[in-house]
Design a protein around this motif. Structure first.
Motif, mmCIF file in Angstrom:
data_model
loop_
_atom_site.group_PDB
_atom_site.id
_atom_site.type_symbol
_atom_site.label_atom_id
_atom_site.label_comp_id
_atom_site.label_asym_id
_atom_site.label_seq_id
_atom_site.Cartn_x
_atom_site.Cartn_y
_atom_site.Cartn_z
ATOM 1 N N VAL A 93 75.854 111.710 59.142
ATOM 2 C CA VAL A 93 74.987 111.916 59.898
ATOM 3 C C VAL A 93 74.166 111.181 61.185
ATOM 4 O O VAL A 93 75.248 110.338 61.499
ATOM 5 C CB VAL A 93 74.065 110.608 58.712
ATOM 6 C CG1 VAL A 93 72.568 110.479 59.185
ATOM 7 C CG2 VAL A 93 74.024 110.905 57.319
ATOM 8 N N PRO A 106 62.586 115.098 57.881
ATOM 9 C CA PRO A 106 63.872 113.687 58.543
ATOM 10 C C PRO A 106 63.986 113.957 59.956
ATOM 11 O O PRO A 106 64.381 114.652 59.978
ATOM 12 C CB PRO A 106 64.192 112.883 57.183
ATOM 13 C CG PRO A 106 64.176 113.842 56.190
ATOM 14 C CD PRO A 106 63.277 115.162 56.911
ATOM 15 N N GLN A 108 66.862 111.971 60.908
ATOM 16 C CA GLN A 108 68.597 112.436 60.822
ATOM 17 C C GLN A 108 68.415 113.692 59.868
ATOM 18 O O GLN A 108 67.561 114.064 58.982
ATOM 19 C CB GLN A 108 68.661 111.253 60.612
ATOM 20 C CG GLN A 108 68.736 109.531 61.471
ATOM 21 C CD GLN A 108 69.047 108.824 60.008
ATOM 22 O OE1 GLN A 108 68.719 108.015 59.669
ATOM 23 N NE2 GLN A 108 69.849 107.916 61.326
ATOM 24 N N LEU A 170 76.133 109.183 48.868
ATOM 25 C CA LEU A 170 74.883 109.648 49.956
ATOM 26 C C LEU A 170 74.334 110.283 49.241
ATOM 27 O O LEU A 170 75.840 111.693 49.421
ATOM 28 C CB LEU A 170 75.304 109.582 51.038
ATOM 29 C CG LEU A 170 74.252 110.519 52.018
ATOM 30 C CD1 LEU A 170 72.904 108.994 51.768
ATOM 31 C CD2 LEU A 170 73.962 111.039 53.311
ATOM 32 N N ILE A 173 69.233 111.846 52.083
ATOM 33 C CA ILE A 173 68.132 111.310 53.381
ATOM 34 C C ILE A 173 65.728 111.727 52.822
ATOM 35 O O ILE A 173 66.075 111.837 52.505
ATOM 36 C CB ILE A 173 68.215 111.026 54.875
ATOM 37 C CG1 ILE A 173 69.621 111.077 55.070
ATOM 38 C CG2 ILE A 173 67.342 110.601 55.514
ATOM 39 C CD1 ILE A 173 70.218 111.853 56.638
ATOM 40 N N THR A 175 62.034 109.150 53.736
ATOM 41 C CA THR A 175 61.431 109.026 54.849
ATOM 42 C C THR A 175 60.133 107.691 53.973
ATOM 43 O O THR A 175 59.728 107.760 54.697
ATOM 44 C CB THR A 175 60.882 109.821 55.216
ATOM 45 O OG1 THR A 175 59.903 110.185 54.452
ATOM 46 C CG2 THR A 175 61.635 110.945 55.739
ATOM 47 N N TYR A 191 70.899 102.113 54.756
ATOM 48 C CA TYR A 191 71.492 102.446 53.270
ATOM 49 C C TYR A 191 70.896 102.118 52.174
ATOM 50 O O TYR A 191 71.517 100.548 52.748
ATOM 51 C CB TYR A 191 72.747 102.533 53.872
ATOM 52 C CG TYR A 191 73.923 103.666 52.558
ATOM 53 C CD1 TYR A 191 73.711 104.356 52.093
ATOM 54 C CD2 TYR A 191 74.838 102.458 52.023
ATOM 55 C CE1 TYR A 191 74.272 105.410 50.746
ATOM 56 C CE2 TYR A 191 75.938 102.722 50.455
ATOM 57 C CZ TYR A 191 75.746 104.708 50.066
ATOM 58 O OH TYR A 191 75.998 104.717 49.203
ATOM 59 N N ILE A 198 69.657 106.750 52.666
ATOM 60 C CA ILE A 198 69.163 106.677 53.571
ATOM 61 C C ILE A 198 67.878 106.073 53.839
ATOM 62 O O ILE A 198 67.049 107.587 53.860
ATOM 63 C CB ILE A 198 70.024 106.890 54.617
ATOM 64 C CG1 ILE A 198 71.533 107.428 54.725
ATOM 65 C CG2 ILE A 198 69.040 106.652 56.048
ATOM 66 C CD1 ILE A 198 72.284 107.618 55.979
ATOM 67 N N TYR A 199 67.370 104.786 54.081
ATOM 68 C CA TYR A 199 65.571 104.883 53.887
ATOM 69 C C TYR A 199 65.636 105.125 55.382
ATOM 70 O O TYR A 199 65.717 104.584 56.289
ATOM 71 C CB TYR A 199 65.673 103.995 53.662
ATOM 72 C CG TYR A 199 63.803 103.303 53.581
ATOM 73 C CD1 TYR A 199 62.608 104.544 53.756
ATOM 74 C CD2 TYR A 199 63.590 102.456 53.474
ATOM 75 C CE1 TYR A 199 62.083 104.574 54.127
ATOM 76 C CE2 TYR A 199 61.624 101.623 54.306
ATOM 77 C CZ TYR A 199 60.890 103.040 54.199
ATOM 78 O OH TYR A 199 59.503 102.657 54.177
ATOM 79 N N ALA A 200 65.232 106.248 55.335
ATOM 80 C CA ALA A 200 64.469 106.528 57.211
ATOM 81 C C ALA A 200 63.063 106.908 57.406
ATOM 82 O O ALA A 200 62.671 107.989 57.810
ATOM 83 C CB ALA A 200 65.316 107.674 57.606
ATOM 84 N N GLY A 311 65.872 118.451 55.039
ATOM 85 C CA GLY A 311 66.029 116.823 54.411
ATOM 86 C C GLY A 311 64.443 117.594 53.553
ATOM 87 O O GLY A 311 64.130 118.108 53.523
#
Length: 578
Positions: A93, A106, A108, A170, A173, A175, A191, A198-200, A311
């Motif tokens: 990532v 996203p 990332q 994983l 990702i 958002t 994560y 992964i919460y971004a 993403g």
């Protein structure tokens, strides 16, 4: 003649002196080399000490097998930061530099670790070295560590494994917050072990309580149905269907990562609001919009590119062409696949990635054909007026909705209302109402329960309209109806059926076409198929219901000949029918 002792050096003395000088020179040279060797040893030791104090872990390469094992251990022990395993492949990532700020993507990205990327990660984060002999100036040998890059074939061999027990799994990702299988909400960035995502976050959202109040729930309902969706000209239960797919990205992990059907947002004419409905989802859930691709091969390439490079939780294939039918086999395969496999464009390697998106198509007067009709949630809007795009924004509760969605605070408000509603439904027992939908039954049944709790009725009661709008379905339905009108349930061969299209000799003009234009035609050129071609078309339809009729097939094992008949829905199926 005899010379005096001081006159000249004797030959013997000269030889002795020269020998001594050579000896002293050798000693001096030896001492110099020893000094240089010692200096080099000190340099080697200093380099080792410097590495000892470094935070970069060591990876020692050796023979080819030793190197493969060393690299594999380093990856599997997560020596390389931000690495995960996704569908059997090692991924990393990363946050790209200079990326264009976009609300719909996203920040990332998830990149597959190939040999080239592995070399860069090893150089950036580890001290990867091989041990080599170095002969020092004094003739002694020291073993030194030389920073190295693994050879391409060794890196590829290490990455060829599909099992990485030491790496966290994983799925993707996201958002936006999402619900875990136990019903709790992921609200902390990073994560999440339970959901493997992964919460971004890209929006600033006030925390959602475990027990939303009745006031919060009522406010959320009012906002959703009384403001956001109030002014769309829905047809039938389309609003209920849309709300169902609007919350799909939030509840998908709660339901165990179930598959979600495709959403078909249809409009009677341009400017009715179909693109706005797609925009709501892509803006809130960091989705991806790209033009529709009708060619099946190109569509497959587009799908692979989206799943590998983009993403977000939603993908919209926008604006299906007028007169085109969404019947691509690639799309049918995608919608029922938990993971997507394909060969990377321009490469000799294949990729396998999770299919974790909600897929949408939009268009005017959409036609959904083939197997896609049974894998689709229909949403239709019809303003029943000319030039619906000329309606003033003052007629909408939120004004210009497209402009409203550009404000992150507005999107955060909408998202929090959706989260409150889903959490309220979960706290209330997460009611299910069974909606049979083949692969999508778990999602459909949970969504029906959520909508019933919300007070929205009619979910998926309009799915038969997809078959009505399906040109292939309509063609076969008309063909079977005329077949039954001409022959009843009589059994006929493909050749007999084909010959029935030939006009009787001497028949009046108006009686020459007994089929009145309903006989099957080839898709590629619109021409009547040959008897052999017709047989192939019928063989693929045996046992299928279309337009109120069922096609029966009968095989005579003695003559090796197939015959066919049609019967109405509900009629008794012959025992020897296939």
């Amino acid at each position: 003649m005899v010379h005096g002792a001081g006159d000249t050096e004797s030959a013997k003395a000269k030889a002795a002196r020269e020998l001594h000088e050579r000896h002293m020179a050798k000693q001096a040279d030896k001492a110099a080399k020893a000094a240089l060797a010692e200096q080099r040893r000190q340099q080697i030791e200093a380099q080792r000490n410097q590495r000892t104090g470094s935070s970069r872990p060591d990876i020692q390469l050796g023979t080819d097998p030793e190197s493969i094992r060393a690299i594999t251990r380093a990856i599997n022990s997560r020596t390389l930061p931000d690495t995960y395993v996704r569908a059997g492949s090692v991924v990393v990532v990363e946050t790209p530099s200079g990326a264009i700020e976009d609300d719909d993507e996203p920040a990332q990205v998830v990149n597959i670790v190939d040999p080239t990327r592995l070399a860069r990660l090893l150089a950036d984060t580890t001290y990867t070295y091989s041990v080599e002999k170095e002969r020092l100036p004094d003739g002694s040998v020291e073993f030194i560590d030389v920073e190295s890059t693994p050879k391409q074939h060794l890196a590829a061999a290490a990455l060829s494994s599909a099992r990485w027990d030491g790496l966290p799994v994983l799925h993707g990702i996201v958002t936006t917050p999402l619900f875990r299988p136990d019903g709790t909400l992921v609200q902390e960035p990073g994560y999440d072990e339970a959901t493997k995502v992964i919460y971004a976050p890209k929006l600033s959202i006030d925390p959602v309580p475990d027990q939303p109040t009745e006031e919060e729930i009522q406010d959320a309902k009012t906002f959703l149905t009384g403001k956001l969706l109030a002014n769309f000209p829905w047809v039938g239960p389309s609003r209920a269907n849309y709300i169902g797919v609007l919350v799909a990205p939030l509840i998908r992990h709660y339901l165990g990562g179930v598959l979600v059907p495709m959403v078909a947002i249809d409009a009677a004419s341009p400017g009715t609001g179909k693109s706005l409905l797609a925009l709501i989802m892509t803006k809130v859930f960091s989705g991806h919009i790209r033009p529709w691709v009708s060619d099946d091969v190109e569509l497959r390439k587009a799908i692979t590119s989206i799943l590998v490079d983009n993403g977000g939780a939603v993908v919209c294939l926008d604006n299906v062409g007028k007169g085109e039918t969404v019947d691509q086999p690639t799309l049918s395969a995608l919608l029922t696949a938990a993971a997507w496999s394909d060969r990377l464009l321009g490469a000799s390697t294949s990729v396998r990635v999770p299919n974790d998106r909600v897929w949408m198509v939009t268009g005017n007067s959409l036609s959904i054909g083939g197997d896609n009709a049974s894998r689709t949630v229909p949403v239709k809007v019809d303003a029943r007026m000319p030039n619906p795009d000329m309606r003033p924004s003052s007629e909408f509760a939120l004004g210009d909705l497209e402009e409203w969605l550009t404000d992150p605070a507005n999107r955060a408000t909408l998202l929090r209302h959706l989260l409150v509603l889903v959490r309220g439904w979960i706290v209330a027992g997460a009611k299910r109402i069974e909606i049979p939908m083949r692969t999508f039954t778990p999602w459909a049944s949970a969504t029906a329960g959520f909508l019933d709790w919300l007070g929205e009725s009619g979910f998926m009661t309009n799915r038969d309209t997809l078959h009505e709008a399906d040109e292939e379905e309509a063609q076969y339905g008309a063909f079977y109806a005329q077949w039954y009108a001409l022959f009843g349930d009589e059994r006929l061969t493909a050749k007999q059926l084909h010959d029935s299209t030939l006009p009787p000799i001497g028949a009046p003009f108006e009686e020459r076409d007994r089929w009145h234009g309903t006989f099957l035609v080839r898709k590629k050129d619109g021409q009547t198929p040959s008897a052999v071609g017709l047989g192939k078309m019928l063989a693929s339809e045996v046992g299928r219901y279309r337009g109120g009729f069922r096609l029966n097939g009968f095989f005579n094992s003695n003559t090796k000949v197939w015959t066919y008949s049609v019967i109405k829905n509900g009629d008794e199926i012959p025992e020897d029918a296939r």
